[in-house]
Scaffold this motif. Structure first.
Motif, PDB file in Angstrom:
ATOM      1  N   GLY A   1       2.492  -6.807  -5.567  1.00 57.25           N
ATOM      2  CA  GLY A   1       3.708  -6.202  -5.019  1.00 57.25           C
ATOM      3  C   GLY A   1       3.699  -4.682  -5.018  1.00 57.25           C
ATOM      4  N   LEU A   2       3.109  -4.057  -6.063  1.00 51.02           N
ATOM      5  CA  LEU A   2       3.126  -2.583  -6.111  1.00 51.02           C
ATOM      6  C   LEU A   2       2.358  -1.952  -4.949  1.00 51.02           C
ATOM      7  CD1 LEU A   2       2.848  -1.515  -9.877  1.00 51.02           C
ATOM      8  CD2 LEU A   2       4.804  -1.324  -8.355  1.00 51.02           C
ATOM      9  N   PRO A   3       1.114  -2.386  -4.686  1.00 52.63           N
ATOM     10  CA  PRO A   3       0.412  -1.784  -3.527  1.00 52.63           C
ATOM     11  C   PRO A   3       1.150  -2.045  -2.213  1.00 52.63           C
ATOM     12  CG  PRO A   3      -1.130  -3.020  -4.901  1.00 52.63           C
ATOM     13  CD  PRO A   3       0.236  -3.319  -5.418  1.00 52.63           C
ATOM     14  N   LEU A   4       1.712  -3.256  -2.086  1.00 53.56           N
ATOM     15  CA  LEU A   4       2.453  -3.547  -0.850  1.00 53.56           C
ATOM     16  C   LEU A   4       3.684  -2.653  -0.731  1.00 53.56           C
ATOM     17  CD1 LEU A   4       2.409  -7.454  -0.568  1.00 53.56           C
ATOM     18  CD2 LEU A   4       1.442  -5.807   1.033  1.00 53.56           C
ATOM     19  N   GLY A   5       4.414  -2.525  -1.829  1.00 52.94           N
ATOM     20  CA  GLY A   5       5.620  -1.681  -1.829  1.00 52.94           C
ATOM     21  C   GLY A   5       5.282  -0.230  -1.568  1.00 52.94           C
ATOM     22  N   LEU A   6       4.184   0.246  -2.185  1.00 48.60           N
ATOM     23  CA  LEU A   6       3.764   1.639  -1.963  1.00 48.60           C
ATOM     24  C   LEU A   6       3.373   1.853  -0.509  1.00 48.60           C
ATOM     25  CD1 LEU A   6       1.630   2.372  -5.150  1.00 48.60           C
ATOM     26  CD2 LEU A   6       3.615   3.667  -4.381  1.00 48.60           C
ATOM     27  N   ALA A   7       2.628   0.895   0.036  1.00 49.56           N
ATOM     28  CA  ALA A   7       2.189   1.027   1.434  1.00 49.56           C
ATOM     29  C   ALA A   7       3.397   1.046   2.367  1.00 49.56           C
ATOM     30  CB  ALA A   7       1.254  -0.119   1.800  1.00 49.56           C
ATOM     31  N   CYS A   8       4.357   0.162   2.109  1.00 53.92           N
ATOM     32  CA  CYS A   8       5.534   0.110   2.998  1.00 53.92           C
ATOM     33  C   CYS A   8       6.460   1.306   2.779  1.00 53.92           C
ATOM     34  CB  CYS A   8       6.310  -1.186   2.751  1.00 53.92           C
ATOM     35  SG  CYS A   8       5.441  -2.629   3.354  1.00 53.92           S
ATOM     36  N   GLY A   9       6.523   1.812   1.547  1.00 58.07           N
ATOM     37  CA  GLY A   9       7.417   2.945   1.263  1.00 58.07           C
ATOM     38  C   GLY A   9       6.836   4.270   1.692  1.00 58.07           C
TER      39      GLY A   9
END
Lengths: 246, 316
Positions: free
Chosen positions: A44-52
């Motif tokens: 979730g963290l890499p996905l959230g960082l990429a989307c944010g």
């Protein structure tokens, strides 16, 4: 009220009389919650960082999918995971059905959208010029990610709390994938279900009180960590969702 | 300390054009930045100043043209965006991004903060700084990394006048460094005269004038540049147009020009008068109370820049 009070007393008796069964269920619950939260953070963290942080094509679709993931019905996720893990199913060779690791996998699938969606929201709330300035001074991608996580830490830790709370309290996927096997895959939440089914309301309340206590202690500890060093500063966060139970 | 004119530019742009969507916001810009030289980019809102800086910094891809940089380049955007940590840690973080070894960061951070008069802020939380203080720290980050080319986008924007002039003096001392070329986008002409060795006036995405500040001010190459540089008065004559700044026009009972006061505006220095003449309009400053609207006055004009009727450039 007497009924509930008796349940609370029984919970303390179970805890302080050194009941091995209770500690076993507590241990399994924590094992599953920590393992699932760890896996959820990993994805979730890499996905959230990429989307944010990112400005790539399909970002909105990815954000939409993450947000949609917040409403995933645990029973349906549990059913799908179980169907994949049954012997003879595509992932049956992994022998994860009715195991703690199988439950961790199912719980992580439920928790990673929470981490991803809330991390994206928290990172997007960090002033954009800070990242532009970091890029202008030569910051690498890992350095930008570290900056984003640190600046949005209140929100990111909030996401972790929400994911951990979900993993502690969830029932449907645990029962379907883990089988609610006492001593192996039974958690405090599924133990409540089993005791109610057996008509043991007092014991069910006792397990319920223990679960609430665990949620309060873990949530409180993470909240202290969340705001450590923040002083009066606030921001980069979001209204925390309630602990999800199913 | 201006660079010798024949010094090799550390950054060279030729025919640089930049598009934002379908709009070409920067067209055919030539620019050389040399070590030891401060170049100010001036222009009205929407002229393409920030776009030029972003393109030079590599943050925007040019649609056409060449860009060559012989060294490392650091830029400071308009917003003084600081991380939520101490001032010192913010500058050290910039040094970490730049690749400076950990052992050297503390000393360089403190030197840069001291140079900008922000040494006493080192231990403060960045989120507790005033606008002017945050701007000093913002500039200190770029100064600390010691780039070969430093690009600053309106470093004084949004500050009140007293903080602005304080910061201007602080920056004026540290900008000139023989090891570094500096390009600074400014909105205020007076700041450009105070800081720059060269100015570049951008109008509508094109370079409309370039040269030493005094030269560009004394001999603007076109009416548009003259208007932008404050030549507000225009008198038409048989051989062209004379453009004058308010400071070049004075009320004088024995003056050769007859005018009528069309408008008066109270300003800090007295009263600003807009004068109507048969040949055009002029503006001037007068001591209070000054003549009322509609009063006939005599004026004297000194200097100004003359543009022949047949072309835009002033005569040699």
């Amino acid at each position: 009220m007497t009924f509930i009070w008796d349940g609370v007393k029984q919970a303390f008796e179970l805890l302080f009389e050194g009941n091995g069964d209770v500690y076993g269920v507590l241990g399994v619950t924590l094992h599953i919650a920590i393992g699932a939260t760890f896996l959820a953070l990993l994805v979730g963290l890499p996905l959230g960082l990429a989307c944010g942080l990112g400005r790539f094509r399909g970002r909105r679709v990815a954000l939409g999918l993450l947000n949609a993931g917040l409403g995933l019905p645990p029973v349906v996720v549990g059913l799908i995971v179980a169907l994949f893990l049954f012997r003879g199913a595509p992932l049956g060779g992994l022998e994860l059905i009715y195991t703690v690791n199988g439950v961790i996998l199912a719980q992580a699938l439920l928790a990673f959208p929470i981490v991803g969606a809330f991390t994206a929201t928290a990172v997007a709330a960090v002033p954009r010029p800070l990242f532009d300035q970091a890029r202008a001074l030569g910051a690498s991608r890992p350095q930008l990610a570290a900056l984003a996580l640190r600046e949005a830490r209140v929100g990111v830790i909030g996401a972790t709390i929400a994911a951990f709370g979900s993993a502690l309290s969830e029932v449907g996927a645990v029962v379907l994938v883990g089988g609610n096997i006492h001593g192996r895959t039974q958690t405090l939440a599924t133990a409540v279900l089993a005791e109610v089914s057996a008509g043991e309301y007092g014991t069910a309340i006792a397990f319920g009180v223990l679960l609430l206590g665990l949620v309060a202690i873990c949530g409180g500890a993470l909240t202290v960590f969340q705001y450590a060093g923040e002083g009066r500063e606030r921001g980069g966060g979001f209204p925390l969702p309630g602990w999800r139970a199913s | 300390m201006s660079a010798p004119p024949d010094a090799e530019p550390v950054l060279r742009a030729r025919g640089l054009s930049v598009r934002r969507g379908r709009t070409e916001v920067l067209r055919d810009v030539d620019l050389d930045l040399r070590r030891g030289e401060v170049t100010a980019v001036l222009g009205p809102n929407g002229a393409g100043k920030s776009t030029l800086l972003a393109a030079l910094a590599g943050l925007l891809a040019p649609a056409a043209g060449e860009l060559e940089c012989r060294g490392r380049l650091a830029s400071a955007g308009q917003a003084a965006a600081l991380a939520r940590r101490s001032v010192r840690a913010n500058v050290e973080l910039a040094l970490a991004w730049w690749g400076v070894p950990r052992a050297a960061r503390r000393g360089r951070a403190e030197r840069a903060l001291t140079a900008l008069g922000a040494g006493s802020l080192a231990g403060r939380r960045a989120t507790a700084l005033s606008g002017g203080e945050a701007r000093r720290v913002h500039l200190a980050r770029v100064l600390a990394v010691e780039p070969d080319v430093m690009l600053l986008d309106e470093p004084f924007a949004g500050l009140d006048p007293s903080v602005r002039s304080e910061l201007l003096y602080a920056v004026a001392d540290v900008l000139r460094d023989p090891r570094r070329a500096t390009c600074i986008v400014l909105h205020d002409r007076a700041e450009a005269w105070a800081l720059a060795d060269r100015v570049l006036v951008l109008l509508d995405g094109r370079v409309a004038a370039t040269g030493p500040p005094a030269e560009v001010l004394e001999r603007p190459p076109s009416r548009e540049v003259a208007r932008f540089l404050g030549f507000e008065g225009e008198l038409a004559g048989p051989d062209g147009t004379l453009m004058l700044r308010p400071g070049q026009v004075a009320l004088d009972p024995a003056g050769p020009l007859a005018a009528r006061v069309g408008r008066r505006i109270l300003v800090e220095e007295g009263v600003r008068l807009e004068l109507e003449l048969d040949a055009g309009t002029l503006a001037c400053l007068a001591a209070l109370p000054g003549p009322e609207v509609g009063t006939a006055v005599r004026v004297r004009a000194t200097g100004g820049v003359h543009f022949p009727a047949h072309r835009g450039a002033p005569p040699e």
